[in-house]
Design an enzyme around this catalytic site. Structure first.
Site, PDB file in Angstrom:
ATOM      1  N   SER A 238       0.845  -1.196   0.000  1.00 51.81           N
ATOM      2  CA  SER A 238       0.000   0.000   0.000  1.00 51.81           C
ATOM      3  C   SER A 238       0.887   1.255   0.000  1.00 51.81           C
ATOM      4  O   SER A 238       1.726   1.409  -0.884  1.00 51.81           O
ATOM      5  CB  SER A 238      -0.952  -0.038   1.197  1.00 51.81           C
ATOM      6  OG  SER A 238      -1.964   0.935   1.073  1.00 51.81           O
TER       7      SER A 238
ATOM      8  N   ASP B  62      -8.619  -6.721  -4.520  1.00 50.71           N
ATOM      9  CA  ASP B  62      -8.256  -5.370  -4.079  1.00 50.71           C
ATOM     10  C   ASP B  62      -8.894  -4.355  -5.030  1.00 50.71           C
ATOM     11  O   ASP B  62      -8.501  -4.222  -6.182  1.00 50.71           O
ATOM     12  CB  ASP B  62      -6.732  -5.225  -4.092  1.00 50.71           C
ATOM     13  CG  ASP B  62      -6.252  -3.869  -3.573  1.00 50.71           C
ATOM     14  OD1 ASP B  62      -7.091  -2.992  -3.293  1.00 50.71           O
ATOM     15  OD2 ASP B  62      -5.023  -3.697  -3.448  1.00 50.71           O
TER      16      ASP B  62
ATOM     17  N   HIS C 244      -7.904  -5.270  -0.141  1.00 46.27           N
ATOM     18  CA  HIS C 244      -6.641  -4.545  -0.061  1.00 46.27           C
ATOM     19  C   HIS C 244      -5.766  -5.050   1.089  1.00 46.27           C
ATOM     20  O   HIS C 244      -4.539  -5.077   0.978  1.00 46.27           O
ATOM     21  CB  HIS C 244      -6.924  -3.055   0.106  1.00 46.27           C
ATOM     22  CG  HIS C 244      -5.701  -2.198   0.094  1.00 46.27           C
ATOM     23  ND1 HIS C 244      -4.886  -2.089  -1.020  1.00 46.27           N
ATOM     24  CD2 HIS C 244      -5.132  -1.419   1.054  1.00 46.27           C
ATOM     25  CE1 HIS C 244      -3.878  -1.271  -0.752  1.00 46.27           C
ATOM     26  NE2 HIS C 244      -3.997  -0.865   0.499  1.00 46.27           N
TER      27      HIS C 244
END
Length: 382
Positions: free
Chosen positions: A165, A326, A359
């Site tokens: 991320s 995601d 995610h």
């Protein structure tokens, strides 16, 4: 760094965790020049290390944390803590980041509220909290500060830099801005630039804080509880997936409430409420806002003519992981980077992991990507 007075290990599965660790702090009085042109000085970084740096300082791995993460990657700071660090499962003797072989570093980013310089820090010029006088920072600024940390440790080149991320964005910055200082790069669940959808979700989270009357344009004495809890709830939705929500909550109604009670809640509502208000006790609202701004501003091609121009500098092999469910940073965004690097003839790997976790899969599906990461680390050492 291990506390020598503490037990050396505690068992977790077949491998050994790093045990009790100590937070470390360093301050750079000269500070850094930010992308905005402003000087941020002094700059303090909080970090933790695991394992031992070898004689030629060639075994260091930097692990980058995500948006609201911290330097506490693995182990426990006190025996009585109920939970270890946020990616404890991959750090330790015999684990993916094997502390018998590697020296692992995790630094809290600037802009955060976990000890590194951020809006909650005291401005030495005024003796008061920075609050909204803190400068806007970028992901690139975060990495500039980390480069100072490596200099202080005498580490000229990392064996690898790894993150998911926002941590993946930092890994990309190492690859493009400091190509001589990294031998390999591992980027998970990340993006070359957040989409309008991702930016819009952060915008709504910001509104939640701005519209809390206790925020007071950042000059609050106590965290704006309702606004920050709502902002975190919005964020939590983006971290999950449709499939994971069905698996975790289904359409179950809370057993505490009557089905036709007006304020009765589904289990998913109760989950968001709990996590949102829990977050208020551990994170600063202004830091949340500044880091959200850093995410929105991120563009790997900033300062370059194009993504290809940015990737021209890359020297290290890059390993990318995307996760099928995601929807915050969907796989096509990773694939855009992979295709660009392939066109440039760069050493790049791409792995699409089938996962229902959304995610957050990069934090949970380590068994799926560990074999590939091990192979890359072995290759980087040779």
């Amino acid at each position: 760094m291990r506390n020598p007075k503490a037990p050396a290990h505690y068992e977790q599965g077949l491998f050994m965790s790093v045990g009790i660790v100590q937070e470390q702090t360093i301050t750079f009085n000269s500070g850094i020049r930010l992308d905005s042109g402003r000087i941020l000085a002094p700059v303090t970084l909080v970090y933790e290390t695991y394992g031992k740096l070898n004689a030629d300082k060639s075994n260091a791995i930097m692990v980058e944390h995500a948006w609201t993460g911290d330097a506490h990657l693995a182990g426990k700071r006190r025996e009585e803590e109920s939970k270890p660090g946020w990616w404890d499962a991959i750090v330790g003797s015999g684990r993916l980041l094997d502390t018998d072989r590697y020296f692992v570093i995790c630094s809290n980013v600037i802009g955060s509220c976990y000890g590194s310089t951020g809006p909650a820090s005291v401005n030495p010029k005024t003796g008061k909290r920075y609050n909204l006088t803190f400068p806007v920072i970028t992901v690139r600024d975060m990495v500039r500060a980390q480069a100072l940390l490596l200099d202080s440790l005498g580490i000229t080149r990392l064996l690898s830099v790894m993150g998911g991320s926002m941590g993946g964005m930092q890994a990309l910055e190492w690859a493009t801005q400091y190509p001589e200082r990294v031998a390999s790069v591992i980027a998970l669940a990340t993006t070359p630039r957040p989409s309008p959808q991702a930016i819009s979700l952060n915008a709504v989270a910001r509104w939640a804080i701005y519209n809390d009357p206790t925020w007071k344009k950042g000059e609050y004495k106590h965290n704006p509880k309702d606004g920050l809890a709502l902002a975190r709830g919005i964020g939590h939705i983006t971290f999950l997936s449709d499939e994971s929500m069905w698996q975790k909550f289904d359409r179950r109604f809370s057993a505490r409430d009557g089905l036709f009670d007006f304020f009765g809640q589904f289990e998913v509502e109760r989950y968001l409420n709990y996590n949102g208000y829990n977050f208020v006790d551990r994170f600063d609202a202004n830091s949340f806002l500044y880091l959200a701004k850093s995410l929105d501003l991120y563009d790997v091609s900033m300062g370059f003519e194009s993504m290809a121009d940015a990737f021209t500098n890359v020297k290290a092999p890059i390993q990318f992981f995307a996760f099928s469910s995601d929807w915050l940073y969907p796989p096509y965004q990773t694939e855009d980077m992979v295709n660009c690097l392939k066109t440039l003839g760069k050493d790049v790997e791409y792995h699409l992991i089938q996962s229902a976790y959304g995610h957050d899969a990069f934090l949970l599906e380590h068994e799926a990507f560990s074999p590939m990461v091990r192979n890359l680390l072995e290759r980087a050492q040779n």
